[in-house]
Design an enzyme around this catalytic site. Sequence first.
Site, mmCIF file in Angstrom:
data_model
loop_
_atom_site.group_PDB
_atom_site.id
_atom_site.type_symbol
_atom_site.label_atom_id
_atom_site.label_comp_id
_atom_site.label_asym_id
_atom_site.label_seq_id
_atom_site.Cartn_x
_atom_site.Cartn_y
_atom_site.Cartn_z
ATOM 1 N N CYS A 1 0.810 -1.214 0.000
ATOM 2 C CA CYS A 1 0.000 0.000 0.000
ATOM 3 C C CYS A 1 0.842 1.261 0.000
ATOM 4 O O CYS A 1 0.348 2.327 -0.328
ATOM 5 C CB CYS A 1 -0.945 0.003 1.206
ATOM 6 S SG CYS A 1 -0.094 -0.002 2.793
ATOM 7 N N GLY A 2 2.101 1.172 0.420
ATOM 8 C CA GLY A 2 2.983 2.320 0.323
ATOM 9 C C GLY A 2 2.949 3.262 1.503
ATOM 10 O O GLY A 2 3.672 4.247 1.528
#
Length: 280
Positions: free
Chosen positions: A117-118
């Site tokens: 998801c970062g």
Amino acid sequence: MAGRLVRRTRVARYAADGTSIGREDSLAVEEPLEVRVNGSSFSVTMRSPGDDFDLVGGFLVSEGVVWSADQLASMRFCAGTDEQGLQTFNVIDAELSPGTAPPDLSLERHVYTSSSCGICGTASIDAVHKATHFGRLDDDITWDAALLGSLPDRLRERQKVFDRTGGVHAAGLFSADGELLCLREDVGRHNAVDKVVGWALRDGRLPLRGTALQVSGRASFELVQKAHMAGIPVLAAVSAPSSLAVEHAESAGMTLLGFSRGGGFNVYAGDHRVHGAPTS
């Protein structure tokens, strides 16, 4: 059990000397499952058919939707057919009990469940702490190191689908005296854990204090998150943990073991629960 777990196919087997022979092989079946909540689509996952109600129940626990059996009024297969007109059993509608808040279907799935998801580690861990109903896992049950070291072999002995296909993951829930409470296999390692958690949810066992979850793969952040959401204090994996998995285990008060194989293991978090010496 809906669907078949194993499918036969013909393959050409080539040896090192260049010779080949035709033979049959067994494949682990993989099919989509759509999860609906109160009639509205929530998620689609690829899974091994079978124990689907357990999978949906565990998934809802992992998403923070339910944490008690009485919050889940019913589950049912919805009508659906394949190209031959046969029932697919690939859609399940979960009806929540009155007073149980449904997930916000206008939003994408909770970002903390995806390792790609970062977002930063702190945000991921904080999101799980906000969602879990059981808080920090601070049970004081200790585990014999030799027993913990034996769990991978105990799990492997019961992996019937893996024996036939070599293509599925497994998750097994054990009591502190070594009893195997539940084992599930699936093409998805996350699904195998969800199926174990869903079994426990439906049996009214959450939170799973005094248990250990042994998994056949690595210890990712997602698996630690799922164990935390179910109240499982000990997670052991035959392969390595990720850095975020270790951070979350420490924050959640969990015991995290990695490289659990051959009777030995590494303790990455929560060594206060382990006593004695492993077999190697």
